[in-house]
Design a protein around this motif. Structure first.
Motif, mmCIF file in Angstrom:
data_model
loop_
_atom_site.group_PDB
_atom_site.id
_atom_site.type_symbol
_atom_site.label_atom_id
_atom_site.label_comp_id
_atom_site.label_asym_id
_atom_site.label_seq_id
_atom_site.Cartn_x
_atom_site.Cartn_y
_atom_site.Cartn_z
ATOM 1 N N ASP A 111 0.834 -1.197 0.000
ATOM 2 C CA ASP A 111 0.000 0.000 0.000
ATOM 3 C C ASP A 111 0.870 1.248 0.000
ATOM 4 N N SER A 118 -4.344 2.041 -0.123
ATOM 5 C CA SER A 118 -4.550 1.316 1.127
ATOM 6 C C SER A 118 -5.917 0.641 1.122
ATOM 7 N N ILE A 131 -5.299 -4.693 -2.214
ATOM 8 C CA ILE A 131 -4.141 -5.572 -2.119
ATOM 9 C C ILE A 131 -4.505 -6.989 -2.553
ATOM 10 N N GLU A 161 0.493 -4.358 4.001
ATOM 11 C CA GLU A 161 -0.128 -3.088 4.359
ATOM 12 C C GLU A 161 0.575 -2.545 5.597
#
Length: 211
Positions: free
Chosen positions: A112, A135, A140, A154
């Motif tokens: 992220d 994010s 992801i 993250e």
């Protein structure tokens, strides 16, 4: 195993290790109400095997208990924060750098945009790829699958693995890092030494009262 209890600490002796459950009486009410990283589960290798810790900061407990390493999980077990024997909190990007270095060849890593630069630099240095995404779990996970990535990270402490279809799993992260510590015969502090934490702008949240 042998189970003993005294004051507010419960100990379990198993396979040569000691598991200490601290402040056991507070768990039922504190676990669901205190914000991270307050209510934490620690697995500690060496003299202590694990600690439930509710009241004290993670880094303080690891040092006080003379543990080799501390692992702190969130409530649903998908995020993890590591603590070294000297009380240093290991950042998720440093954990990812360790995993890339010791577990993958030419890794493809999804991260992220809040992550520190040591993450993409490490991936590139290993001949791999680093893919930046916004994010959020969905971004992801989606990119992990579409790019057939090896690892996802993250800044919040989630680590995703391509080997389990891009799922984030804190316990798998714990086992992988502890396995590296054990097989290399070193400390977690030693593993992160090549990846010093850079100067980075903190996450700033500015109140806004307008429409």
């Amino acid at each position: 195993y042998v189970h003993t209890s005294h004051k507010e600490t419960t100990s379990i002796y198993w396979n040569g290790c000691v598991a200490a459950l601290a402040h056991a009486k507070q768990l039922s009410t504190r676990l669901l109400t205190c914000p991270p990283p307050a209510a934490l589960l620690f697995f500690l290798i060496g003299s202590l095997a694990l600690i439930w810790q509710v009241a004290q900061p993670a880094d303080t407990v690891v040092v006080e208990e003379d543990a080799d390493v501390g692992l702190a999980f969130d409530g649903d077990g998908d995020r993890i924060i590591f603590v070294t024997h000297d009380g240093t909190i290991v950042r998720p990007e440093q954990v990812a750098a360790i995993l890339m270095t010791h577990c993958f060849e030419q890794p493809t890593v999804v991260y992220d945009l809040k992550c520190a630069s040591i993450l993409p630099r490490t991936a590139v240095a290993l001949g791999g790829r680093a893919i930046m995404r916004p994010s959020g779990y969905g971004y992801i996970k989606e990119t992990m699958i579409s790019e057939h990535a090896d690892l996802g990270v993250e800044v919040s402490g989630h680590h995703f693995f391509g080997s389990i279809d891009g799922v984030d799993d804190a316990f798998l992260t714990a086992l992988a890092v502890l396995g590296i510590v054990s097989s290399r015969g070193t400390t977690l502090a030693g593993l992160i030494a090549p990846f010093p934490w850079p100067a980075i702008t903190p996450d700033l949240r500015i109140p806004f009262t307008g429409d």
